[in-house]
Enzyme design. Sequence first.
Site, PDB file in Angstrom:
ATOM      1  CD  GLU A 169      -1.781   2.340   1.455  1.00 48.84           C
ATOM      2  OE1 GLU A 169      -1.205   3.066   0.602  1.00 48.84           O
ATOM      3  OE2 GLU A 169      -2.073   2.726   2.591  1.00 48.84           O
ATOM      4  CD  GLU A 178       3.688   9.818   2.381  1.00 51.94           C
ATOM      5  OE1 GLU A 178       3.344   8.655   2.080  1.00 51.94           O
ATOM      6  OE2 GLU A 178       3.487  10.307   3.494  1.00 51.94           O
TER       7      GLU A 178
END
Length: 447
Positions: A169, A178
Amino acid sequence: MDDPDDTDPGLAGLSPEFQAMIGGMAGHAAQFAAMLERRSAAMSKDKAKDKDDEAYLDSYAELDIHEDMLRDVPRVESYRKAIEFYGAKVWNSAAGTTVVDVGSGTGLLAVFCARAGAGKVHAVEASRLAHYTRQIAQANAPGVVQVHECLAEDLDLGAEKCADVIVSEWMGYFLLFENMLPSVLAVRDRYLKPGGLMLPSRARLYVAPLQDGAWRDSKIEFWRSVSGVDMSALVPLAQATAAEKPQHRQVPVDGILAPAVAVLDIDLHTVQDSDLNRLYADLAFEIPPGRRLDGFASWFDTSFGEAPDVLSTAPAEPLTHWRQTAFYFRQPLDGGGGVQVDGSVLVERLDDYSRGYRVNSTLGLRAESGASSRSSCADQHVGAVRERRPNLVPSEVTGCASAAVRRRTAALMLSGAAIGDHDAQLGSCKGTDRLIHFFSGLHCRSS
């Protein structure tokens, strides 16, 4: 189109308040540029990346981030159902299915895989939480889940191409914030067998024009009168600052003005790290008569191969901890009798921060009468970082977002005010030649 003018009027003619605001923000921009120059001179790119990784992983050692993810029912159920689908269809009948869980966190997905029939699960977790992940694995799947406390890029499983499945995930705000996906791809390239399975298997990122009066009323109109006190003097400052940072919020379904455009559509089995450096998509939509363009909303979805469930963060779907990511203009654009908008959106990976992206959108406006107007949107830099990490953008320049909009990170941003919404009549399309140019750099991750 306006006549070309080679003269530079500077700030003359603008109100003293606006001059002060622009001067202050220009000073902040100069501070930011000087800070980046010092950072570049002080350390190599590799050392800078190491520091980014260290701060990033420290944030994932905190339990509240994982609690947000584990309480996200659509997220958890989408993965659980996909894993159980393949467990029943393949893993239970295949001897010794090997799974690698990249960014395992608390180990939930690793345990799901073990319970679905995987013979061996390698759970990769680089943060200090790995100490507890081992205990969770031992309590729920002893002898099946093995925890590796290391960066995904440093994982050593011995034999090459030993994994049947890679699950992760990795998605962040705006899907890519990110920048965890390259770590997943590094494991895929080293260990996934030919014909192996990636979960999720496909990911798509969407952008759509947005009207969001509730946000504008809350962040801008609020300042016109506070507890009976006229604070309208602060409205220009509120307009300049409230739209600086992307908002991770639930946008209104009825505020989506046109069908979403896919900025990115990737197959996780074949996409390369270099494919993520630069993304581009054309935009074409109409602001309907009587409606208003406040900015853009973005969301993503992921699918799991043959498994029927899709994990979607779209406004019309059940709310997830990602919500949607919205980019707001300082001044809205009134649709009047209908306005056609054409342009593009460009997403680029930042050089200065290894986990960041820049979003740049240029728009052209055309009234239904046929009068054409070029548009450019406000210039923004956005960073999403943990509040206690060494900030790429200093907090005194950007300010932190409230904890209520944090996912695993707090949103920060610096705006290049010099580009901004320079036309005070941005809400009117008649006879003006404008730019609406939107530029954002963002930093985030998912696990």
